[in-house]
Design an enzyme around this catalytic site. Structure first.
Site, PDB file in Angstrom:
ATOM      1  CE  LYS A 175      -3.908   2.047   2.512  1.00  0.00           C
ATOM      2  NZ  LYS A 175      -4.855   1.837   3.639  1.00  0.00           N
ATOM      3  CD  GLU A 181       8.984  -6.973   6.855  1.00  0.00           C
ATOM      4  OE1 GLU A 181       8.870  -7.236   8.069  1.00  0.00           O
ATOM      5  OE2 GLU A 181       8.521  -5.935   6.331  1.00  0.00           O
ATOM      6  N   GLY A 236      -5.181  -2.860   4.823  1.00  0.00           N
ATOM      7  CA  GLY A 236      -4.409  -3.938   4.222  1.00  0.00           C
ATOM      8  C   GLY A 236      -5.036  -5.307   4.408  1.00  0.00           C
ATOM      9  NE  ARG A 237      -7.036  -5.308  10.529  1.00  0.00           N
ATOM     10  CZ  ARG A 237      -6.437  -4.148  10.714  1.00  0.00           C
ATOM     11  NH1 ARG A 237      -5.299  -3.884  10.096  1.00  0.00           N
ATOM     12  NH2 ARG A 237      -6.965  -3.230  11.505  1.00  0.00           N
ATOM     13  CD  GLU A 322      -2.377  -5.915  11.225  1.00  0.00           C
ATOM     14  OE1 GLU A 322      -1.222  -6.380  11.345  1.00  0.00           O
ATOM     15  OE2 GLU A 322      -2.865  -5.574  10.132  1.00  0.00           O
ATOM     16  CG  HIS A 352      -5.376 -37.351  14.945  1.00  0.00           C
ATOM     17  ND1 HIS A 352      -5.429 -38.629  15.450  1.00  0.00           N
ATOM     18  CD2 HIS A 352      -6.422 -37.242  14.090  1.00  0.00           C
ATOM     19  CE1 HIS A 352      -6.452 -39.276  14.915  1.00  0.00           C
ATOM     20  NE2 HIS A 352      -7.071 -38.456  14.082  1.00  0.00           N
ATOM     21  CE  LYS A 464       5.889  -2.916  10.392  1.00  0.00           C
ATOM     22  NZ  LYS A 464       4.928  -2.331   9.430  1.00  0.00           N
TER      23      LYS A 464
END
Length: 501
Positions: A175, A181, A236-237, A322, A352, A464
């Site tokens: 964005k 990253e 963003g999400r 978030e 399991h 950050k």
């Protein structure tokens, strides 16, 4: 609780409600009619009906950033005007749809797509690509879709070992176009293309971007007609519905992407128009709130009994935690409740793994069981296997609800463990879209009930900030790093240890 039952749910008890053919059965929530009435009253007192109106009206419900949360416009296939600051946003959204469809018809001979993004730029499209790959008979262009998110070069190396550079396309999704990253991974992929013999012109033709920062994207070297915009009013999400979802259209065709949007749009209309007592996102939010009030729960699980949805809990973790993982409300005061810890994985594998804790652990952990009525393959064993899968889903919910007495304490199941059953008629692009939008709207409702702003994420920034001086200290190679305003004594010692190796 009233219900709107169609032919798919008419045989179920009054705890089953349907919307967009998705069935929600709350029978094992152990919430009485009187308690439901109190919950709906609480929702009205929290002004949930007006909050829903404000979402779709483009009001700045993200108060800290003075922005609306208009991701519903990204899937508004009716193109009904959505006005923001006196301007309808739908023409711009529709133009992106047109460009996505056009691109789907242009790519020929592409073997690999490297989608570079992290967080909301990664989880949604990765989930959709994985889930839809299991749809029997789905149209697919057969490209290898690689998702590059982690700064760890192990992921980068694994992808570049498989991709064919001369027939690879790269989609950079950020964005801000400043995410560390994503920026570093994009530069590494460009270097790989250069080292593989591609010219600058060939590299420029291979690069695409999805961003709200067009100038920075151009500086990086992406051609203007390869840039797909999204906007500040898209979190963003919540962005998979935008051009962030390009891989879905490119792999499975634009019509499939459109069906994905259509399922979400249908769920939005239900959320907007249904009364609270028949509103699936609201009911799910209130059920969780009830368990927080009654049992002080700190976690809940989402268990999809569909291997195709194994990525769904990971997507949901970001969406829930978030959005609502906050201790301060919109009024600046401490909140009573916030997002529980979210976890899960595909059933029956999960049985399991950690179901022992669900059945006999001291904590009560509510569960959303998600099941699909139709098998997810066309193999001759599919129906028999699917019956066993569904029987496990139903059996686990029943065992958790009722428990079991025994003379041996080790064999006692306490029971009274709450759960929902969400039942999809089948898993395809439409119902995947509906499922994701259901949870998005549930998260927004929970935020409103808790008086939390679900649409900002200030807590992700501090780490950050601290990472920059730490990285500088690691780069120095010095073994004499001292504690300072940004690096405490413990971290300084760890840096010195790492630099000594």
């Amino acid at each position: 609780m009233s219900s709107t039952l169609n032919k798919n749910t008419s045989h179920l008890p009054g705890t089953a409600i349907t919307a967009v053919d998705v069935v929600l059965d709350t029978a094992y929530q152990n919430i009485s009619t009187a308690q439901w009435k109190k919950l709906f009253t609480a929702a009205k007192e929290a002004a949930i009906p007006q909050f829903i109106v404000d979402i779709f009206a483009g009001k700045p419900i993200n108060q800290s950033e003075n922005r609306p949360a208009l991701h519903s416009a990204l899937r508004n296939l009716s193109k009904t005007p959505v006005v923001l600051d006196g301007k309808d946003v739908m023409p711009a959204v529709a133009d992106v749809w047109r460009r996505i469809e056009a691109l789907c018809n242009k790519w020929v001979g592409v073997t690999d797509v490297i989608h570079i993004g992290i967080g909301g730029s990664d989880f949604g499209p990765r989930l959709a690509i994985e889930a839809l790959a299991h749809v029997p008979g789905i149209e697919s262009h057969g490209m290898r879709m690689h998702f590059l998110a982690n700064i760890d070069t192990a992921e980068l190396a694994r992808i570049l070992a498989k991709a064919l550079p001369h027939s690879t396309r790269v989609i950079i999704v950020s964005k801000s176009f400043t995410t560390l990253e994503t920026s570093m991974n994009a530069k590494a992929v460009v270097t790989w293309l250069k080292d593989s013999g591609l010219t600058n012109r060939q590299i420029n033709k291979a690069l695409y971007a999805v961003t709200a920062n067009v100038p920075a994207t151009k500086i990086f070297g992406v051609e203007e007609d390869h840039i797909f915009p999204f906007w500040a009013w898209v979190g963003g999400r919540y962005s998979v519905w935008s051009a962030v979802g390009l891989p879905i259209a490119l792999q499975y065709g634009y019509k499939t992407f459109e069906k994905f949007l259509a399922g979400a749009h249908a769920m939005d209309l239900h959320f907007r128009d249904a009364p609270l007592e028949e509103n699936l996102p609201v009911i799910m939010a209130l059920a969780l709130l009830h368990q927080q009030e009654k049992h002080k729960i700190k976690a809940y699980a989402a268990i999809p009994y569909a291997d195709a949805l194994d990525w769904f809990p990971k997507w949901l973790q970001q969406l829930d935690m978030e959005s609502n993982g906050k201790s301060i409300g919109k009024d600046g005061k401490a909140v009573k409740h916030s997002s529980p810890v979210v976890f899960g994985s595909a059933g029956s594998n999960a049985q399991h793994s950690y179901f022992q804790l669900f059945h006999q652990g001291p904590e009560i952990i509510p569960i959303d069981f998600i099941a699909v009525r139709k098998p997810m393959s066309e193999r001759h064993e599919a129906l028999a296997h699917h019956r066993i899968l569904l029987s496990n889903c139903l059996a686990q919910a029943q065992a958790l609800a009722h428990g079991k007495d025994a003379t041996n304490p080790n064999d006692v199941y306490p029971g009274k463990r709450p759960s929902n059953l969400l039942l999809l008629p089948e898993l395809n692009a439409f119902y995947l879209g509906a499922l994701l939008a259901l949870y998005e709207n549930r998260v927004a409702t929970l935020g409103a009930l808790w008086n939390i702003n679900s649409f900002d994420q200030p807590g992700v920034e501090y780490g950050k900030v601290l990472a920059k001086p730490i990285e500088k200290a690691l780069s120095s190679g010095s073994q004499d790093i001292q504690a300072n305003d940004f690096i405490d004594a413990v971290t300084a010692a760890r840096i010195n240890f790492l630099n000594s190796q």
